[in-house]
Design a protein around this motif. Structure first.
Motif, PDB file in Angstrom:
ATOM      1  N   GLY A  54       3.430  -3.934  -1.359  1.00 61.23           N
ATOM      2  CA  GLY A  54       2.142  -4.239  -2.220  1.00 61.23           C
ATOM      3  C   GLY A  54       2.213  -2.662  -3.222  1.00 61.23           C
ATOM      4  O   GLY A  54       2.561  -1.402  -2.480  1.00 61.23           O
ATOM      5  N   ASP A  56      -0.775  -0.285  -3.591  1.00 57.41           N
ATOM      6  CA  ASP A  56      -2.058   0.251  -2.822  1.00 57.41           C
ATOM      7  C   ASP A  56      -2.379   1.643  -3.669  1.00 57.41           C
ATOM      8  O   ASP A  56      -1.693   2.085  -4.369  1.00 57.41           O
ATOM      9  N   GLU A  84       2.948 -14.739  -7.078  1.00 50.12           N
ATOM     10  CA  GLU A  84       2.369 -13.475  -6.375  1.00 50.12           C
ATOM     11  C   GLU A  84       0.968 -13.984  -5.738  1.00 50.12           C
ATOM     12  O   GLU A  84       0.552 -13.150  -4.935  1.00 50.12           O
ATOM     13  N   TYR A  90      -2.766 -10.291  -3.018  1.00 48.39           N
ATOM     14  CA  TYR A  90      -2.551  -9.600  -4.069  1.00 48.39           C
ATOM     15  C   TYR A  90      -3.905  -9.923  -5.004  1.00 48.39           C
ATOM     16  O   TYR A  90      -4.265 -11.220  -5.178  1.00 48.39           O
ATOM     17  N   TYR A 110       0.082  -6.748 -10.056  1.00 47.01           N
ATOM     18  CA  TYR A 110      -0.587  -7.495  -8.678  1.00 47.01           C
ATOM     19  C   TYR A 110      -0.891  -6.158  -7.420  1.00 47.01           C
ATOM     20  O   TYR A 110       0.222  -5.541  -7.218  1.00 47.01           O
ATOM     21  N   VAL A 112      -2.618  -4.973  -3.978  1.00 44.51           N
ATOM     22  CA  VAL A 112      -2.908  -5.439  -2.470  1.00 44.51           C
ATOM     23  C   VAL A 112      -4.479  -5.539  -2.483  1.00 44.51           C
ATOM     24  O   VAL A 112      -5.240  -4.502  -3.028  1.00 44.51           O
ATOM     25  N   ASP A 113      -4.822  -6.450  -1.910  1.00 44.32           N
ATOM     26  CA  ASP A 113      -6.434  -6.743  -1.815  1.00 44.32           C
ATOM     27  C   ASP A 113      -6.870  -6.087  -0.161  1.00 44.32           C
ATOM     28  O   ASP A 113      -6.128  -6.575   0.830  1.00 44.32           O
ATOM     29  N   TYR A 119      -3.545  -7.400   4.767  1.00 42.15           N
ATOM     30  CA  TYR A 119      -3.121  -5.854   4.448  1.00 42.15           C
ATOM     31  C   TYR A 119      -3.104  -5.235   5.943  1.00 42.15           C
ATOM     32  O   TYR A 119      -4.041  -5.227   6.860  1.00 42.15           O
TER      33      TYR A 119
END
Length: 176
Positions: A54, A56, A84, A90, A110, A112-113, A119
């Protein structure tokens, strides 16, 4: 928007899956490539999740930027969202890229959430290696994903010291 750029930091760099007019190495500041996404399907299971890449917060990341022709904008964004945003781990965001020579553009990428269940947070190389060493999913072993990523990055002339440390720790675990 005069130009449409896409920034890739993982498999998108060597396997974009869409037509582009131009590809160039670029750097995004404020984000780093990280094994911070738990994989419940492709590189692990829900009971034994693996880790995949991801983008980040923090640091900087070298990757590939792709310029898309205006007539392909809708097609490419639809493709990227299907690729994605499968589990919504994402977030589609605009990021500022800098090319060699200093030119700057905005691009879609995209990120990362951090609030998503997949996560994994900021792991150190040893923690990440312990997960990667044992996880396996529908697309194969998690360590193969890491070694394949590093091989592609090397072919592109991109070093990722943290990911190299993870791979080194996986090799150490195998030898133990």
């Amino acid at each position: 928007m005069d130009e449409f750029w896409v920034f890739g930091y993982g498999s998108l760099m060597w396997n974009p899956g869409f037509e582009f007019l131009e590809r160039a190495e670029a750097r995004v500041h404020g984000y780093r490539r990280s094994l911070c996404v738990r994989s419940f399907v492709h590189r692990g299971t829900r009971d034994n999740p693996g880790l995949v890449l991801g983008l980040d917060r923090g640091g900087a990341c070298r990757g590939m930027a792709f310029r898309i022709s205006p007539e392909k904008w809708d097609e490419v964004i639809d493709y990227l969202r299907a690729r994605e945003l499968v589990t919504n781990v994402y977030l589609e965001r605009r990021v500022r890229l800098q090319f060699v020579g200093g030119r700057r553009v905005e691009a879609v990428s995209y990120i990362v959430d951090r609030d998503h269940e997949q996560y994994a947070g900021s792991l150190d190389a040893v923690e990440a290696a312990q997960v990667v060493n044992v996880a396996k999913g529908q697309s194969g072993p998690n360590d193969a994903y890491v070694f394949n990523t590093l091989a592609h990055l090397k072919q592109m002339g991109i070093r990722d010291h943290w990911l190299e440390q993870v791979a080194g720790e996986v090799e150490r675990l195998r030898a133990a």
